[in-house]
Design a protein around this motif. Structure first.
Motif, PDB file in Angstrom:
ATOM      1  N   THR A 209      12.206  -3.038   1.481  1.00 30.61           N
ATOM      2  CA  THR A 209      11.436  -3.713   0.429  1.00 30.61           C
ATOM      3  C   THR A 209      10.052  -3.093   0.262  1.00 30.61           C
ATOM      4  N   GLU A 210       9.798  -2.024   1.027  1.00 29.04           N
ATOM      5  CA  GLU A 210       8.526  -1.293   0.979  1.00 29.04           C
ATOM      6  C   GLU A 210       7.332  -2.213   1.201  1.00 29.04           C
ATOM      7  N   SER A 211       7.493  -3.123   2.167  1.00 29.05           N
ATOM      8  CA  SER A 211       6.389  -3.996   2.558  1.00 29.05           C
ATOM      9  C   SER A 211       5.392  -3.201   3.396  1.00 29.05           C
ATOM     10  N   THR A 212       4.198  -3.758   3.520  1.00 28.85           N
ATOM     11  CA  THR A 212       3.198  -3.125   4.375  1.00 28.85           C
ATOM     12  C   THR A 212       3.714  -3.087   5.811  1.00 28.85           C
ATOM     13  N   PRO A 213       3.673  -1.926   6.470  1.00 28.87           N
ATOM     14  CA  PRO A 213       4.195  -1.819   7.841  1.00 28.87           C
ATOM     15  C   PRO A 213       3.539  -2.822   8.782  1.00 28.87           C
ATOM     16  N   ARG A 214       4.323  -3.302   9.727  1.00 29.94           N
ATOM     17  CA  ARG A 214       3.819  -4.268  10.706  1.00 29.94           C
ATOM     18  C   ARG A 214       2.653  -3.660  11.473  1.00 29.94           C
ATOM     19  N   GLY A 215       1.592  -4.443  11.622  1.00 25.93           N
ATOM     20  CA  GLY A 215       0.419  -3.978  12.355  1.00 25.93           C
ATOM     21  C   GLY A 215      -0.591  -3.236  11.495  1.00 25.93           C
ATOM     22  N   THR A 216      -0.292  -3.107  10.191  1.00 21.88           N
ATOM     23  CA  THR A 216      -1.208  -2.402   9.284  1.00 21.88           C
ATOM     24  C   THR A 216      -2.053  -3.411   8.523  1.00 21.88           C
ATOM     25  N   ASP A 217      -3.364  -3.268   8.599  1.00 22.22           N
ATOM     26  CA  ASP A 217      -4.296  -4.147   7.904  1.00 22.22           C
ATOM     27  C   ASP A 217      -4.894  -3.380   6.731  1.00 22.22           C
ATOM     28  N   VAL A 218      -4.430  -3.686   5.521  1.00 28.02           N
ATOM     29  CA  VAL A 218      -4.861  -2.957   4.333  1.00 28.02           C
ATOM     30  C   VAL A 218      -6.362  -3.105   4.114  1.00 28.02           C
ATOM     31  N   GLU A 219      -6.890  -4.302   4.339  1.00 29.19           N
ATOM     32  CA  GLU A 219      -8.320  -4.526   4.127  1.00 29.19           C
ATOM     33  C   GLU A 219      -9.157  -3.694   5.097  1.00 29.19           C
ATOM     34  N   GLU A 220      -8.687  -3.565   6.335  1.00 28.93           N
ATOM     35  CA  GLU A 220      -9.412  -2.756   7.321  1.00 28.93           C
ATOM     36  C   GLU A 220      -9.413  -1.290   6.906  1.00 28.93           C
ATOM     37  N   ILE A 221      -8.293  -0.793   6.378  1.00 30.04           N
ATOM     38  CA  ILE A 221      -8.235   0.593   5.906  1.00 30.04           C
ATOM     39  C   ILE A 221      -9.201   0.794   4.748  1.00 30.04           C
ATOM     40  N   ARG A 222      -9.213  -0.173   3.810  1.00 34.31           N
ATOM     41  CA  ARG A 222     -10.115  -0.062   2.662  1.00 34.31           C
ATOM     42  C   ARG A 222     -11.576   0.001   3.120  1.00 34.31           C
ATOM     43  N   HIS A 238      -1.616   1.224  -1.942  1.00 33.28           N
ATOM     44  CA  HIS A 238      -0.210   0.976  -1.612  1.00 33.28           C
ATOM     45  C   HIS A 238       0.079   1.556  -0.231  1.00 33.28           C
ATOM     46  N   VAL A 239       0.681   0.747   0.628  1.00 33.61           N
ATOM     47  CA  VAL A 239       1.068   1.207   1.961  1.00 33.61           C
ATOM     48  C   VAL A 239       2.513   0.778   2.200  1.00 33.61           C
ATOM     49  N   TRP A 240       3.355   1.720   2.566  1.00 36.92           N
ATOM     50  CA  TRP A 240       4.741   1.396   2.895  1.00 36.92           C
ATOM     51  C   TRP A 240       5.217   2.383   3.954  1.00 36.92           C
ATOM     52  N   ALA A 241       6.474   2.294   4.333  1.00 37.31           N
ATOM     53  CA  ALA A 241       7.005   3.188   5.364  1.00 37.31           C
ATOM     54  C   ALA A 241       8.310   3.808   4.894  1.00 37.31           C
ATOM     55  N   ILE A 242       8.447   5.112   5.135  1.00 35.16           N
ATOM     56  CA  ILE A 242       9.700   5.801   4.844  1.00 35.16           C
ATOM     57  C   ILE A 242      10.750   5.341   5.842  1.00 35.16           C
TER      58      ILE A 242
END
Length: 303
Positions: A209-222, A238-242
């Motif tokens: 479903t191309e969800s944000t990978p577990r343990g990834t904090d999008v706000e922290e990356i921003r 956008h963050v997802w995992a192959i």
């Protein structure tokens, strides 16, 4: 460095091949032993090992497939094959867990349960425990260097626990005659299988479903990206995992006018990429550099 990586991948393939061979032999022995002894615990552990054999095969194939280059048709390569195989594995594990649990409960409540031959159960379970322990030692050297190998190591560790449960059941029956120990052990093995099936299927759904990978904090990356000199705003993130352990990141990054005027866009891209690699272990990132205020004119811009 490249030579070391290739050597490590080759070493891991050897470890996986040896472990798979051991698991395969034990699987056949446990199926034969379950037929001979009438033990549900052995059959449950055999089902567990069948799933783990699939998992080890996937891990072995993944070490080969992951090295194949991307093509115009498969621009990310073939790494998602691992996810599809994990889906099959997760479904198989779920079916095995449910069937073993239902059959174990039936044997507990049914007074006319099949007679379990304790001695063959003990012998096969002991051989299985020793073989799985050997496979665990074979994999131990690679589990600290690779997520793929870590998964294989945990699969064989589950086999060790299953064999231990079957051995304990056989010993109890042999020493006390308490035949229901076999059904209890099978329920314990089902309890080992079910959480792993759930975790596998949850991770597969998250990737597909191309969800944000577990343990990834999008706000922290921003926030990290915004600390880069010359960056004004970050949007359309956008963050997802192959596949597991292979995150992909894309974003629109607004920069100061000076960044463009001085021709520093290349250096900016290097700094942003280094930020993701160094702090978040993201190797594949794509940035669209824009002048400050660009997001106001983008119809579908989002944070």
């Amino acid at each position: 460095m490249g030579h070391d990586h290739a050597h490590g991948a080759g070493s891991n393939r050897t470890r996986l091949a040896i472990a798979l061979a051991i698991v395969g032999v034990v699987l056949v022995a446990e199926v034969a032993g379950a037929a001979l002894s009438g033990s549900l615990a052995l059959l449950a552990d055999a089902g567990h090992m069948a799933s783990d054999a699939i998992g080890l095969t996937v891990a072995l194939v993944a070490t080969v497939v992951a090295s194949r280059p991307a093509t115009d048709r498969h621009t990310f390569g073939f790494q998602r094959v691992e996810v599809l195989a994990a889906l099959v594995n997760g479904v198989l594990l779920s079916v095995v867990a449910v069937w073993v649990a239902v059959e174990g409960i039936r044997r507990l409540v049914d007074p006319a349960q099949p007679q379990v031959q304790a001695l063959p159960l003990v012998v096969i379970a002991a051989v299985s425990l020793a073989a799985n322990g050997a496979a665990l030692l074979v994999l131990r050297g690679g589990d600290r260097s690779s997520l793929n190998m870590r998964g294989a190591y945990l699969e064989v560790l589950g086999d060790v626990l299953g064999s231990l449960a079957a051995l304990a059941a056989g010993a109890v029956i042999l020493l006390t005659g308490f035949a229901k120990a076999d059904a209890i052990a099978s329920l314990a093995i089902a309890a080992l299988i079910a959480p792993r099936a759930f975790v596998l299927l949850r991770d597969v759904v998250r990737v597909l479903t191309e969800s944000t990978p577990r343990g990834t904090d999008v706000e922290e990356i921003r926030e990290h990206l915004l600390e880069t000199p010359g960056v004004v705003a970050v949007h359309d993130v956008h963050v997802w995992a192959i596949t597991s352990g292979q995150p992909v990141f894309t974003a629109h990054v607004e920069c100061t006018a000076e960044t463009f005027a001085r021709g520093e866009t290349g250096a900016m891209l290097d700094r942003l990429g280094d930020c993701l690699r160094g702090h978040f272990d993201v190797e594949h990132s794509t940035f669209q550099l824009e002048p400050a205020g660009r997001a106001d004119s983008e119809e579908h811009a989002h944070r």
